[in-house]
Design a protein around this motif. Structure first.
Motif, PDB file in Angstrom:
ATOM      1  N   UNK A   1       0.835  -1.213   0.000  1.00  0.00           N
ATOM      2  CA  UNK A   1       0.000   0.000   0.000  1.00  0.00           C
ATOM      3  C   UNK A   1       0.861   1.250   0.000  1.00  0.00           C
ATOM      4  N   UNK A   2       1.924   1.248   0.811  1.00  0.00           N
ATOM      5  CA  UNK A   2       2.781   2.433   0.860  1.00  0.00           C
ATOM      6  C   UNK A   2       3.521   2.608  -0.466  1.00  0.00           C
ATOM      7  N   UNK A   3       3.920   1.466  -1.080  1.00  0.00           N
ATOM      8  CA  UNK A   3       4.611   1.577  -2.371  1.00  0.00           C
ATOM      9  C   UNK A   3       3.686   2.187  -3.414  1.00  0.00           C
ATOM     10  N   UNK A   4       2.422   1.750  -3.436  1.00  0.00           N
ATOM     11  CA  UNK A   4       1.467   2.348  -4.378  1.00  0.00           C
ATOM     12  C   UNK A   4       1.245   3.816  -4.059  1.00  0.00           C
ATOM     13  N   UNK A   5       1.213   4.136  -2.769  1.00  0.00           N
ATOM     14  CA  UNK A   5       0.989   5.528  -2.378  1.00  0.00           C
ATOM     15  C   UNK A   5       2.079   6.429  -2.919  1.00  0.00           C
ATOM     16  N   UNK A   6       3.341   5.943  -2.891  1.00  0.00           N
ATOM     17  CA  UNK A   6       4.413   6.774  -3.453  1.00  0.00           C
ATOM     18  C   UNK A   6       4.308   6.830  -4.973  1.00  0.00           C
ATOM     19  N   UNK A   7       4.004   5.684  -5.580  1.00  0.00           N
ATOM     20  CA  UNK A   7       3.941   5.639  -7.037  1.00  0.00           C
ATOM     21  C   UNK A   7       2.874   6.575  -7.582  1.00  0.00           C
ATOM     22  N   UNK A   8       1.732   6.653  -6.876  1.00  0.00           N
ATOM     23  CA  UNK A   8       0.593   7.414  -7.386  1.00  0.00           C
ATOM     24  C   UNK A   8       0.557   8.840  -6.849  1.00  0.00           C
ATOM     25  N   UNK A   9       1.600   9.252  -6.126  1.00  0.00           N
ATOM     26  CA  UNK A   9       1.621  10.597  -5.535  1.00  0.00           C
ATOM     27  C   UNK A   9       0.381  10.855  -4.687  1.00  0.00           C
ATOM     28  N   UNK A  10       0.012   9.895  -3.899  1.00  0.00           N
ATOM     29  CA  UNK A  10      -1.220  10.026  -3.130  1.00  0.00           C
ATOM     30  C   UNK A  10      -0.934   9.648  -1.690  1.00  0.00           C
ATOM     31  N   UNK A  11      -1.628  10.332  -0.753  1.00  0.00           N
ATOM     32  CA  UNK A  11      -1.404  10.052   0.660  1.00  0.00           C
ATOM     33  C   UNK A  11      -2.403   9.017   1.165  1.00  0.00           C
ATOM     34  N   UNK A  12      -3.467   8.781   0.402  1.00  0.00           N
ATOM     35  CA  UNK A  12      -4.547   7.914   0.881  1.00  0.00           C
ATOM     36  C   UNK A  12      -4.036   6.540   1.312  1.00  0.00           C
ATOM     37  N   UNK A  13      -3.094   5.983   0.565  1.00  0.00           N
ATOM     38  CA  UNK A  13      -2.567   4.675   0.918  1.00  0.00           C
ATOM     39  C   UNK A  13      -1.962   4.673   2.306  1.00  0.00           C
ATOM     40  N   UNK A  14      -1.275   5.753   2.645  1.00  0.00           N
ATOM     41  CA  UNK A  14      -0.654   5.813   3.978  1.00  0.00           C
ATOM     42  C   UNK A  14      -1.710   5.924   5.060  1.00  0.00           C
ATOM     43  N   UNK A  15      -2.819   6.617   4.766  1.00  0.00           N
ATOM     44  CA  UNK A  15      -3.905   6.679   5.751  1.00  0.00           C
ATOM     45  C   UNK A  15      -4.503   5.295   5.955  1.00  0.00           C
ATOM     46  N   UNK A  16      -4.661   4.540   4.851  1.00  0.00           N
ATOM     47  CA  UNK A  16      -5.172   3.162   4.986  1.00  0.00           C
ATOM     48  C   UNK A  16      -4.252   2.346   5.869  1.00  0.00           C
ATOM     49  N   UNK A  17      -2.939   2.499   5.658  1.00  0.00           N
ATOM     50  CA  UNK A  17      -1.999   1.719   6.460  1.00  0.00           C
ATOM     51  C   UNK A  17      -2.149   2.059   7.936  1.00  0.00           C
TER      52      UNK A  17
END
Lengths: 100, 172
Positions: A46-62
């Motif tokens: 999830x964090x890797x996708x969050x960096x790839x997509x320039x999005x913070x949402x993945x980190x909030x999910x984590x």
């Protein structure tokens, strides 16, 4: 340069090791730790996708996954304590009260 | 340099998780798990998720693993091998094969490169404009995800009550 694929493959390997552990081990506490390992592998992807997509949402999910994992650990270990008190074992082959 | 660090952290993570799965003593497994959590935090720092790296160490390595070790040492466990039930061999064989197939499938999917999506607005420069990763996470969490954030407090409360009820000797 570390690409997203590196992280996803590492996450897949960790998830696979966790899954093997759940299938192979018989000690309920070790199975529980393997589940935590699988949760962590998913967090990594999830964090890797969050960096790839320039999005913070993945980190909030984590973050949410971490709180749920903490709650799960507390409940699961409480279940194990009461199981051990009643059955004197944590071997999942011998915990078969609900097996039909 | 970045690649070298990735391979160091990733390699240690994989080795420690293998130790976790294969260890005979639950205490050894728990200590391997702590190593995995620390390495995962290092990988989070490499992915520029500093807040999560700190939370990972505090919540997982700090709280959850202490809980695990506490329970392991509280219960008097017999070594698992002494209570062998005979089906172990088959289970081990098929379990490992299924796990390897799972990893290969995920790896093929990743290599297929089917992941597409809408790019978000949090470029590294935008995150810097917020003042850092923690501030950016807070800005999203307390606006878009405010309700889920409140729900987690309810989940934690339920977990506390549930743990107390489950470990109580007898309910009156």
């Amino acid at each position: 340069m570390v690409t997203q694929e590196h992280y996803l493959i590492l996450s897949a390997i960790l998830f696979g090791i966790g899954a093997i552990g759940v299938l192979v081990r018989r000690n309920a506490i070790i199975i529980f730790m393997c589940i935590e390992l699988m949760l962590n592998a998913v967090n990594l992807s999830l964090v890797a996708f969050s960096r790839q997509m320039n999005s913070i949402d993945g980190q909030v999910f984590v973050f949410f996954i971490m709180t749920v994992a903490a709650a799960e650990a507390a409940i699961g270990l409480a279940i194990m304590v009461s199981l051990f008190r009643n059955k004197e074992t944590l071997n999942v082959d011998e915990i078969n009260l609900m097996k039909w | 340099m970045e690649l070298l660090l990735f391979y160091i952290f990733g390699g240690v993570t994989v080795l420690a998780s293998l130790g976790l799965v294969s260890g005979k003593n639950p205490v050894h497994s728990a200590l391997f798990m702590v190593v995995v959590f620390f390495m995962m935090a290092a990988l989070f720092v490499m992915l520029r998720a500093e807040f999560l790296a700190a939370a990972q160490i505090l919540v997982y390595a700090g709280a959850i693993m202490v809980l695990f070790l506490f329970v392991i040492m509280l219960l008097r466990l017999q070594p698992e091998e002494l209570r062998n039930t005979g089906r172990q061999g088959y289970q081990r064989f098929f379990g490992v094969i299924l796990g390897v197939v799972l990893v290969i499938q995920i790896a093929l999917t990743v290599k297929g490169g089917l992941f597409k999506g809408i790019m978000g607005s949090f470029t590294p420069e935008a995150v810097k404009g917020f003042g850092g990763n923690t501030e950016a996470v807070a800005a999203v969490m307390f606006t878009d995800y405010l309700f889920p954030f409140e729900l987690t407090s309810a989940i934690l409360l339920m977990a506390i009550v549930g743990a107390v009820v489950l470990t109580k000797k007898e309910l009156k």
